[in-house]
Design an enzyme around this catalytic site. Structure first.
Site, mmCIF file in Angstrom:
data_model
loop_
_atom_site.group_PDB
_atom_site.id
_atom_site.type_symbol
_atom_site.label_atom_id
_atom_site.label_comp_id
_atom_site.label_asym_id
_atom_site.label_seq_id
_atom_site.Cartn_x
_atom_site.Cartn_y
_atom_site.Cartn_z
ATOM 1 N N ASP A 30 0.686 -1.053 0.035
ATOM 2 C CA ASP A 30 -0.021 0.061 -0.099
ATOM 3 C C ASP A 30 0.684 1.185 0.070
ATOM 4 O O ASP A 30 1.719 1.141 0.969
ATOM 5 C CB ASP A 30 -0.844 -0.137 1.240
ATOM 6 N N ASN A 87 -12.671 -3.423 2.668
ATOM 7 C CA ASN A 87 -13.626 -2.371 2.679
ATOM 8 C C ASN A 87 -14.591 -2.435 1.511
ATOM 9 O O ASN A 87 -13.982 -2.524 0.366
ATOM 10 C CB ASN A 87 -12.708 -1.024 2.785
ATOM 11 N N GLN A 94 -14.560 2.142 1.333
ATOM 12 C CA GLN A 94 -13.984 1.877 0.107
ATOM 13 C C GLN A 94 -13.158 3.076 -0.594
ATOM 14 O O GLN A 94 -14.073 3.941 -0.892
ATOM 15 C CB GLN A 94 -14.516 0.899 -0.949
ATOM 16 N N HIS A 100 -10.184 -5.307 -3.538
ATOM 17 C CA HIS A 100 -8.655 -5.467 -2.758
ATOM 18 C C HIS A 100 -8.779 -5.929 -1.292
ATOM 19 O O HIS A 100 -9.662 -5.702 -0.831
ATOM 20 C CB HIS A 100 -7.928 -4.177 -2.927
ATOM 21 N N HIS A 102 -6.891 -5.899 2.104
ATOM 22 C CA HIS A 102 -5.829 -5.491 2.895
ATOM 23 C C HIS A 102 -5.310 -6.279 3.749
ATOM 24 O O HIS A 102 -6.154 -7.126 4.572
ATOM 25 C CB HIS A 102 -6.128 -4.160 3.708
HETATM 26 P P1 5GP Z 1 -9.368 1.529 0.481
HETATM 27 O O1 5GP Z 1 -9.745 2.562 1.273
HETATM 28 O O2 5GP Z 1 -10.415 1.284 -0.932
HETATM 29 O O3 5GP Z 1 -10.037 0.150 1.258
HETATM 30 O O4 5GP Z 1 -8.101 1.103 -0.030
HETATM 31 C C1 5GP Z 1 -7.348 1.593 -0.948
HETATM 32 C C2 5GP Z 1 -6.028 1.664 -0.617
HETATM 33 O O5 5GP Z 1 -5.162 1.821 -1.727
HETATM 34 C C3 5GP Z 1 -5.474 2.640 0.420
HETATM 35 O O6 5GP Z 1 -5.062 2.161 1.273
HETATM 36 C C4 5GP Z 1 -4.575 3.406 -0.413
HETATM 37 O O7 5GP Z 1 -3.528 3.901 0.209
HETATM 38 C C5 5GP Z 1 -4.167 2.677 -1.512
HETATM 39 N N1 5GP Z 1 -3.740 3.253 -2.771
HETATM 40 C C6 5GP Z 1 -4.121 4.202 -3.421
HETATM 41 N N2 5GP Z 1 -3.763 4.545 -4.817
HETATM 42 C C7 5GP Z 1 -2.674 3.690 -4.597
HETATM 43 C C8 5GP Z 1 -1.802 3.641 -5.583
HETATM 44 O O8 5GP Z 1 -1.614 4.251 -6.416
HETATM 45 N N3 5GP Z 1 -0.679 2.546 -5.306
HETATM 46 C C9 5GP Z 1 -0.694 1.803 -4.089
HETATM 47 N N4 5GP Z 1 0.488 1.039 -4.121
HETATM 48 N N5 5GP Z 1 -1.584 1.973 -3.107
HETATM 49 C C10 5GP Z 1 -2.582 2.893 -3.308
#
Ligand code: 5GP
Ligand code: ZN
Length: 114
Positions: A30, A87, A94, A100, A102
């Site tokens: 992440d 999420n 999300q 995805h 985590h």
């Molecule tokens: P969500 O909030 O949708 O459950 O998780 C999305 C995750 O993607 C977040 O923890 C965020 O830090 C990560 N993320 C967003 N953009 C990028 C990216 O360009 N590269 C990587 N490696 N992680 C990302």
């Protein structure tokens, strides 16, 4: 999907710290880690969220979880433990609309989550 940041990362269009990939799934760090270990496991195919999966994704979902467990072991988390989170949607927090998983570890986690 052209506008999807995880699709872009998987296609090499943007930079990513990819730890594992095969024809179905990939795992990468992440970009904004919330724990000493914070890995995301994703299907290569663009699936918007857990709310969109069904029977055709049964084996893929198994593979995502098995990959999450394998990444946790690879990072040495199997003894102290770790947390796996998906999420889903607005209330689920999300922010990237590509399914995805985590994998978080390296510190104690609170419960309930925020
Ligand atoms: P969500 O909030 O949708 O459950 O998780 C999305 C995750 O993607 C977040 O923890 C965020 O830090 C990560 N993320 C967003 N953009 C990028 C990216 O360009 N590269 C990587 N490696 N992680 C990302
Ligand atoms: Zn995508």
């Amino acid at each position: 999907v052209a506008s999807c940041v995880f699709c872009q990362l998987l296609s090499g269009e943007i930079e990513g710290d990819i730890l594992y990939q095969d024809d179905e799934v990939a795992a990468f760090r992440d970009i904004n880690p919330q724990a000493p270990v914070h890995i995301l496991v994703v299907p290569r195919r663009h699936i918007p969220s857990l709310a969109e999966v069904g029977s055709p994704e049964e084996s893929l979902m198994g593979k995502l979880l098995l990959t999450a467990a394998r990444m946790a072991r690879q990072e040495g988390l199997e003894d102290d433990g770790f947390r796996v989170v998906i999420n889903t949607g607005d209330d689920g927090g999300q922010t990237v609309d590509h399914l995805h998983v985590h994998v978080l570890g390296g510190r104690g986690m609170g419960w309930p989550p925020g």
